[in-house]
Design a protein around this motif. Structure first.
Motif: not given
Ligand SMILES: C[S@@+](CC[C@H](N)C(=O)[O-])C[C@H]1O[C@@H](n2cnc3c(N)ncnc32)[C@H](O)[C@@H]1O
Length: 233
Positions: A29-44, A65-69
């Protein structure tokens, strides 16, 4: 939480994935981007998937493969009834701790504990790139089996730009030892296999690798739909 070695699963590549993600779960969780930090295209793309599944029906979406959810929680915040499945018990513990209002189960997307046609949506977010390419038809058949007719699939993750790539990392996520292998497949191949499994592929997005990254790699998203059966004539 227990320090016991995780139970082996068959085939062996699944044990390697489980053991590796159990090892990295605490730092992920500390090392991988959260959905809020994703680039706008990925989030869209996630937003478009959420809107489409809400329109497709009331059934649940499985985040495989939800990982930390975190993506599970992001979809839930977008109004989607969603639960998570992951092979790694430590990832599922982490997801359940962080999002106690959502359901998370240990399981493999190669043999889902979900009945036929039960789902309105399936999301696999950066979770299929450790599956050997010859096993992808098994995964896609399982996604097709569990989706209701008219149900929607979104696959996003690491892909190959051109030729298939097979990588054997020994460390990941802050120098944790890992034993999984990484298989990157071009989105064209993913789309062809999905069509062979009975899906209609509706969109493909390829995002270039970041500067300094291996130029043979990219980020890909594929959207697909399980068709409704034809009306009897
Ligand atoms: C890179 S992480 C992505 C986690 C999450 N989707 C996210 O975006 O934060 C990959 C996850 O997929 C899970 N995974 C890989 N193969 C799986 C399988 N066959 N069945 C269930 N989970 C799997 C791993 O255990 C790991 O938690």
């Amino acid at each position: 939480m227990t320090d016991k070695a995780p139970a082996p699963v068959s085939p062996a590549y699944l044990t390697a994935i489980r053991t590796s993600y159990d090892t990295v779960a605490a730092d992920y969780v500390q090392l991988v981007m959260s959905p809020a930090e994703l680039d706008p295209l990925s989030r869209s793309m996630l937003t478009a998937f959420a809107e489409s599944v809400r329109a497709a029906g009331p059934g649940p979406v499985a985040d495989l493969g939800c990982g930390p959810g975190r993506v599970t929680a992001h979809l839930s915040a977008l109004g989607v009834p969603v639960f998570g499945v992951d092979l790694s018990p430590k990832m599922v513990e982490s997801a359940s701790r962080a999002h106690p209002d959502l359901g998370f189960t240990v399981g493999s997307m190669t043999a889902l504990p979900i009945r036929d046609s039960a789902l309105t949506g399936v999301l696999a977010y950066y979770s299929t790139h450790h599956t050997p390419p010859d096993q992808l038809p098994t995964l896609y058949a399982e996604f097709h089996r569990t989706l209701a007719p008219g149900g929607l699939l979104m696959l996003a993750g690491h892909v190959a730009v051109d030729e298939q790539l097979h990588l054997r990392p020994t460390q990941a996520y802050g120098s944790h030892p890992v034993s999984y292998e990484t298989h990157l497949v071009p989105t064209e191949r993913i789309a062809a296999l999905l069509e062979r499994a009975g899906f209609v592929v509706t969109a493909r997005l390829v995002q270039k690798p970041h500067e300094g990254m291996d130029p043979r790699r990219a980020f890909g998203t594929v959207l697909a739909r399980k068709p409704e059966p034809p009306l009897p004539s």
